[in-house]
Each structure stands twice: as structure tokens, then as C-alpha cells.
Design a protein around this motif. Structure first.
Motif, PDB file in Angstrom:
ATOM      1  N   GLU A 131       4.224   4.080  -0.866  1.00 14.05           N
ATOM      2  CA  GLU A 131       3.984   5.230   0.013  1.00 14.05           C
ATOM      3  C   GLU A 131       4.232   6.555  -0.693  1.00 14.05           C
ATOM      4  N   CYS A 132       4.919   6.491  -1.830  1.00 11.78           N
ATOM      5  CA  CYS A 132       5.166   7.705  -2.605  1.00 11.78           C
ATOM      6  C   CYS A 132       5.464   7.308  -4.043  1.00 11.78           C
ATOM      7  N   ARG A 205      12.556  12.773   3.489  1.00 14.83           N
ATOM      8  CA  ARG A 205      11.254  12.363   2.952  1.00 14.83           C
ATOM      9  C   ARG A 205      11.293  10.953   2.383  1.00 14.83           C
ATOM     10  N   LEU A 206      12.475  10.376   2.298  1.00 14.45           N
ATOM     11  CA  LEU A 206      12.626   9.083   1.649  1.00 14.45           C
ATOM     12  C   LEU A 206      12.931   7.939   2.604  1.00 14.45           C
ATOM     13  N   GLN A 208      13.209   4.913   4.812  1.00 13.93           N
ATOM     14  CA  GLN A 208      12.349   3.795   5.212  1.00 13.93           C
ATOM     15  C   GLN A 208      10.986   3.803   4.520  1.00 13.93           C
ATOM     16  N   ARG A 209      10.910   4.390   3.353  1.00 14.68           N
ATOM     17  CA  ARG A 209       9.638   4.431   2.632  1.00 14.68           C
ATOM     18  C   ARG A 209       9.678   3.480   1.439  1.00 14.68           C
ATOM     19  N   HIS A 210       8.497   2.988   1.073  1.00 15.12           N
ATOM     20  CA  HIS A 210       8.333   2.169  -0.122  1.00 15.12           C
ATOM     21  C   HIS A 210       8.024   3.110  -1.289  1.00 15.12           C
ATOM     22  N   ILE A 211       8.924   3.148  -2.259  1.00 16.02           N
ATOM     23  CA  ILE A 211       8.792   4.062  -3.391  1.00 16.02           C
ATOM     24  C   ILE A 211       8.371   3.293  -4.634  1.00 16.02           C
ATOM     25  N   VAL A 236      15.868   4.705   1.285  1.00 21.64           N
ATOM     26  CA  VAL A 236      14.573   4.129   0.941  1.00 21.64           C
ATOM     27  C   VAL A 236      14.537   2.650   1.323  1.00 21.64           C
ATOM     28  N   ARG A 237      13.385   2.184   1.777  1.00 24.07           N
ATOM     29  CA  ARG A 237      13.258   0.786   2.187  1.00 24.07           C
ATOM     30  C   ARG A 237      13.209  -0.138   0.979  1.00 24.07           C
TER      31      ARG A 237
END
Length: 256
Positions: A131-132, A205-206, A208-211, A236-237
Motif C-alpha cells: 500500500e506504500c 499514515r502507517l 494497519q498498512r502493508h509497507i 504497520v500491519r
């Protein structure tokens, strides 16, 4: 339109013959390597460790299988990394050094685009859930000396290829760190303790996101692990890692 673009490329090739991105000799198309340099590269393909992406010379080098039947190397079996998966385009050897050393130290920033296009193919499974894109940061003193962060250039070009947003300043390196080469695993971890931080105000901005962490060379994994720890602490997730090249596990080579 496609025909006009093709004619334009032919005209460009006639005026400015394509040159190898590594050695400068004549190549088939712009942004590619000549036959000799291409033959010197070692692409990382199966069999390899499902977790860290370390190459196996044969399937028998796998130390264990996971629930999905994926092979794991001995290092990941003994101490799984905190990132989910890591992949690299090439083995870090004399062939890939011909691309990476000029890119990293010789102001050959134009290499970021062709390298990112190839990374996108090698890391398509990682990009599918990212996602980012976040580059591994340089310390400001090293950035001033080098004038660019090669990981950030790669992340920016990967964003253009994939359409996935990237963030150059979500992570920062809080202090300079020594060369990790001579250090063992414990020494590397200690040298990197507290060396990375999430930028103030960036935590939202981070969460639960997939980085997808982006770097040029993956060696021991200590640097990306330190970055991953900071990102996970920020909510982060998950974190995956994508690099241009990686060093082979010396224990795998010794076993072979």
C-alpha cells in the motif's frame, strides 16, 4: 499512435545508438544491458527461501517447509525475520556490481528507471499487496556527501511503474552507523539500535498498512530488520522487502 511511437524509437536509435547501462557498449535497446553484461548477471529465481529470498543451489538445501509447502532456509528456520518476505532481482556478485556500484557511488542515477522496471517483475507478488513504498533512509551527512539516496530513487521509479504511492520521508536515520561488514549478528543489531525512527506526525499514515521497504542491496538483513521494527512499533500491519540484489547466505554456499 503506436506506429508513430515505434517510428520515433527507430529514429532515436539511429541518431543515438542504444548503449549498455553497465559498460557503455552498443545494446539492442535503450535502458538495457549488452549481451556480455546481461550474461554476467545472476537472476534470483526458484528454488529460494520463501521468507528471506535467499537462493538455493538445489531443492535439497531447504531446511524446512511451511504450511503452504514453501521452502525455508536454515537461518529463517532458526530465527525467522520480523519482516514477512524479502525478494531481490539479482545475486550480489561481480555481474550485478557492474550496475550497482556506478548507481550507488558514481552518480549514475539514470539507472534507477531500468532497475525499477526489472524489480517490479521480480517483486510482483510483494507489490500486489503493498500500500506504500518506503525507501531505506540515509543519514543526512551521507546524503549531503552523495547528493542522493539510491533507495529513494528506486522507490520513486517503482511507484511510477506500479502506481503504488511512495513516501520518501516516513523513515529517517537518526545517526550515522559504522560499516556492518566486519560485525556479527549481535554486533550489527547493536550498531543499528535506535538508528531509525518514524518522522514526527507520520504515524497516522502507517497504521494497519502493508509497507514495502525498498533498498539497493540486501546483505545480512540487519538494516531492513531495524527499519521493520520501527515501522511495526508505529502500527504497520506488515512489512516486505524488495532490493535490486542480495548477498547469498554463506552457509548455503558452504553446504553446496
Amino acid at each position: 499512435m503506436a506506429r508513430l511511437q515505434g517510428l520515433g524509437r527507430l529514429a532515436l536509435d539511429a541518431l543515438l545508438p542504444p548503449r549498455c547501462v553497465a559498460c557503455g557498449e552498443v545494446a539492442l535497446t535503450h535502458g538495457t544491458a549488452c549481451g556480455s553484461c546481461f550474461a554476467s548477471l545472476t537472476p534470483l529465481v526458484e528454488p529460494l527461501c520463501r521468507r528471506c529470498g535467499a537462493p538455493f543451489l538445489h531443492d535439497g538445501q531447504a531446511a524446512a517447509l511451511d504450511e503452504q509447502g514453501g521452502s525455508w532456509c536454515l537461518r529463517c528456520t532458526e530465527a525467522p525475520p520480523i519482516y514477512e518476505r524479502a525478494r531481490a532481482l539479482y545475486l550480489y556478485d561481480e555481474g550485478s556490481k557492474r550496475l550497482l556500484l556506478p548507481f550507488k557511488h558514481g552518480d549514475r542515477t539514470e539507472l534507477a528507471a531500468p532497475l525499477a522496471r526489472q524489480m517490479a517483475r521480480a517483486g510482483r507478488d510483494l507489490l500486489a499487496r503493498a500500500e506504500c513504498l518506503v525507501p531505506v533512509p540515509l543519514h543526512r551527512s551521507r546524503l549531503l556527501h552523495r547528493r542522493y539516496n539510491q533507495a529513494a530513487l528506486l522507490a520513486g521509479q517503482l511507484s511510477r511503474v506500479s502506481g503504488i504511492p511512495w513516501a520518501a520521508n516516513l523513515l529517517r536515520r537518526t545517526r550515522r552507523t559504522p560499516s556492518l561488514g566486519p560485525l556479527g549478528a549481535a554486533g550489527r543489531a547493536e550498531a543499528l539500535r535506535g538508528a531509525f525512527a518514524v518522522m514526527p506526525g507520520a504515524h497516522h499514515r502507517l497504521r494497519q498498512r502493508h509497507i514495502l521497504l525498498v533498498d539497493d542491496v540486501l546483505t545480512s538483513g540487519a538494516t531492513v530488520s531495524a527499519c521493520t521494527a520501527v515501522l511495526l512499533e508505529a502500527g504497520v500491519r506488515s512489512v516486505d522487502v524488495l532490493a535490486v540484489a542480495r548477498v547469498a547466505d554463506p552457509r548455503q554456499a558452504a553446504d553446496a
